[in-house]
Scaffold this active site. Structure first.
Site, PDB file in Angstrom:
ATOM      1  N   GLY A  31      76.171  24.190  51.751  1.00  0.00           N
ATOM      2  CA  GLY A  31      77.384  25.005  51.717  1.00  0.00           C
ATOM      3  C   GLY A  31      78.585  24.322  52.331  1.00  0.00           C
ATOM      4  O   GLY A  31      78.594  23.104  52.524  1.00  0.00           O
ATOM      5  N   HIS A  37      80.614  18.066  46.648  1.00  0.00           N
ATOM      6  CA  HIS A  37      79.601  18.967  46.080  1.00  0.00           C
ATOM      7  C   HIS A  37      79.952  19.317  44.633  1.00  0.00           C
ATOM      8  O   HIS A  37      79.074  19.373  43.761  1.00  0.00           O
ATOM      9  CB  HIS A  37      79.537  20.278  46.875  1.00  0.00           C
ATOM     10  CG  HIS A  37      79.125  20.118  48.310  1.00  0.00           C
ATOM     11  ND1 HIS A  37      79.992  20.329  49.361  1.00  0.00           N
ATOM     12  CD2 HIS A  37      77.928  19.788  48.869  1.00  0.00           C
ATOM     13  CE1 HIS A  37      79.344  20.162  50.504  1.00  0.00           C
ATOM     14  NE2 HIS A  37      78.101  19.823  50.244  1.00  0.00           N
ATOM     15  N   GLY A 147      73.910  13.340  46.075  1.00  0.00           N
ATOM     16  CA  GLY A 147      75.070  12.475  46.250  1.00  0.00           C
ATOM     17  C   GLY A 147      74.704  11.150  46.901  1.00  0.00           C
ATOM     18  O   GLY A 147      73.818  11.091  47.759  1.00  0.00           O
ATOM     19  N   VAL A 176      82.520  10.953  46.716  1.00  0.00           N
ATOM     20  CA  VAL A 176      83.902  11.414  46.532  1.00  0.00           C
ATOM     21  C   VAL A 176      84.618  11.258  47.879  1.00  0.00           C
ATOM     22  O   VAL A 176      84.094  11.686  48.914  1.00  0.00           O
ATOM     23  CB  VAL A 176      83.946  12.880  46.058  1.00  0.00           C
ATOM     24  CG1 VAL A 176      85.382  13.359  45.917  1.00  0.00           C
ATOM     25  CG2 VAL A 176      83.188  13.022  44.740  1.00  0.00           C
ATOM     26  N   SER A 185      83.024  15.308  53.635  1.00  0.00           N
ATOM     27  CA  SER A 185      81.832  15.815  54.307  1.00  0.00           C
ATOM     28  C   SER A 185      82.171  17.148  54.956  1.00  0.00           C
ATOM     29  O   SER A 185      83.293  17.333  55.466  1.00  0.00           O
ATOM     30  CB  SER A 185      81.393  14.828  55.389  1.00  0.00           C
ATOM     31  OG  SER A 185      80.468  15.444  56.262  1.00  0.00           O
ATOM     32  N   ARG A 187      81.145  18.025  57.676  1.00  0.00           N
ATOM     33  CA  ARG A 187      81.336  17.782  59.105  1.00  0.00           C
ATOM     34  C   ARG A 187      82.722  17.202  59.429  1.00  0.00           C
ATOM     35  O   ARG A 187      83.086  17.120  60.603  1.00  0.00           O
ATOM     36  CB  ARG A 187      80.245  16.857  59.646  1.00  0.00           C
ATOM     37  CG  ARG A 187      78.882  17.556  59.713  1.00  0.00           C
ATOM     38  CD  ARG A 187      77.861  16.735  60.484  1.00  0.00           C
ATOM     39  NE  ARG A 187      76.664  17.509  60.812  1.00  0.00           N
ATOM     40  CZ  ARG A 187      75.529  17.476  60.112  1.00  0.00           C
ATOM     41  NH1 ARG A 187      75.427  16.730  59.034  1.00  0.00           N
ATOM     42  NH2 ARG A 187      74.498  18.200  60.493  1.00  0.00           N
TER      43      ARG A 187
END
Ligand code: AMP
Length: 281
Positions: A31, A37, A147, A176, A185, A187
């Site tokens: 998520g 994503h 990925g 990406v 990311s 994070r």
């Protein structure tokens, strides 16, 4: 978009699709979705008739002291993004739908799981391979999309699929990046604005190393050390910066041609990982 928390509903929907001879691709995520994503979703849609995305922040891949409880959870925005992208089914299971309270079985891909990130995150890759194996069994898709951002994870899952004869084809999607080179990311949201300015230097170090590999005959260890020094000078705390063989992620030698440079480093608390592949002629 059909959204469900239930394995049974995923299975019934997949069985119905399969009875219509439709092909199915599966994209597992934790998520807090971003363009990385969504690139997986778009690639999956090109390959298969139906696309399933899962969002599950998997507790077993976080070690004690890591960010499981604070991991960014943005369920509503994620649902909207996936619906806008015409995903067919979103699987949003609670932890007790996924793990039996007395679970005794774990998938461990030996050796490769102990290198690089595995050496710094105890039990992380066992958590990853176990959850991906379980999700493959739950969704029974034809294609799995992962990925290249998580290059070691990709290599581990490739071995797991091979060794356990899992009936799924693995497809990988390039990293990406933001305009300044930082790999997208979930994070990255942890970075302060000051750290965010410095963060693209991790990709810069990978590019510097790639250029040095292509243009000089310097020993790999020297190239690694130069870029470690560059990152340390810029405030990074390095876990690893390693020139490896792309197939098995072991240290590369001058005979190897298909390489990947793998890096992980922290800026304060936030930890970034990135990689860059290259072919040496
Ligand atoms: P995560 O939600 O971080 O577990 O990632 C879910 C999937 O998205 C994994 O297969 C990741 O490798 C992939 N992914 C994450 N970030 C990127 C990115 N910047 N580019 C491409 N794929 C990504």
């Amino acid at each position: 978009m059909k959204t469900t928390k239930s394995i049974q509903i995923v299975r019934a929907t997949v069985a119905q699709w399969k009875s219509q001879r439709l092909t199915i691709a599966f994209v597992p995520t934790m998520g807090n979705l971003h363009q990385g994503h969504l690139a997986l979703v778009k690639a999956a849609q090109k390959k298969a008739d139906k696309v399933i995305v899962s969002i599950f922040v998997n507790p077993s891949q976080f070690s004690a002291g890591e960010d499981f409880s604070t991991y960014p959870r943005t369920e509503q925005a994620d649902i909207e993004a996936l619906a806008t992208h015409h995903v067919d089914m979103l699987f949003l299971p609670p932890v007790d739908e996924i793990y039996h309270s007395q679970a005794k079985t774990h998938v461990i891909v030996s050796e490769l799981s102990d290198l690089h990130c595995g050496a710094h995150r105890q039990g992380h890759f066992s958590g990853v391979s176990t959850i991906v194996c379980k999700l493959i069994n739950m969704t029974q898709a034809h294609y799995l999309f992962l990925g290249e951002k998580d290059f070691q994870q990709l290599a581990i899952i490739r071995l797991m699929i091979r060794d356990l004869n899992l009936p799924i084809q693995l497809k990988s999607v390039p990293i990406v990046r933001e305009n300044d080179g930082l790999a997208m990311s979930s994070r990255n949201g942890y970075l302060t604005s000051e750290q965010r300015q410095i963060a693209p230097k991790l990709y810069q170090a990978l590019c510097n190393a790639k250029k040095a590999l292509q243009q000089s005959t310097a020993p790999f260890k020297t190239i690694e050390q130069q870029q470690k020094d560059y990152l340390t000078q810029n405030g990074f705390n390095i876990d690893y910066f390693s020139i490896c063989r792309a197939d098995n992620l072991l240290p590369a030698t001058s005979q190897d041609t298909e390489l990947v440079i793998l890096a992980a480093a922290s800026l304060g608390k936030p930890r970034l990982i990135d990689n860059l592949c290259l072919t040496l002629r």
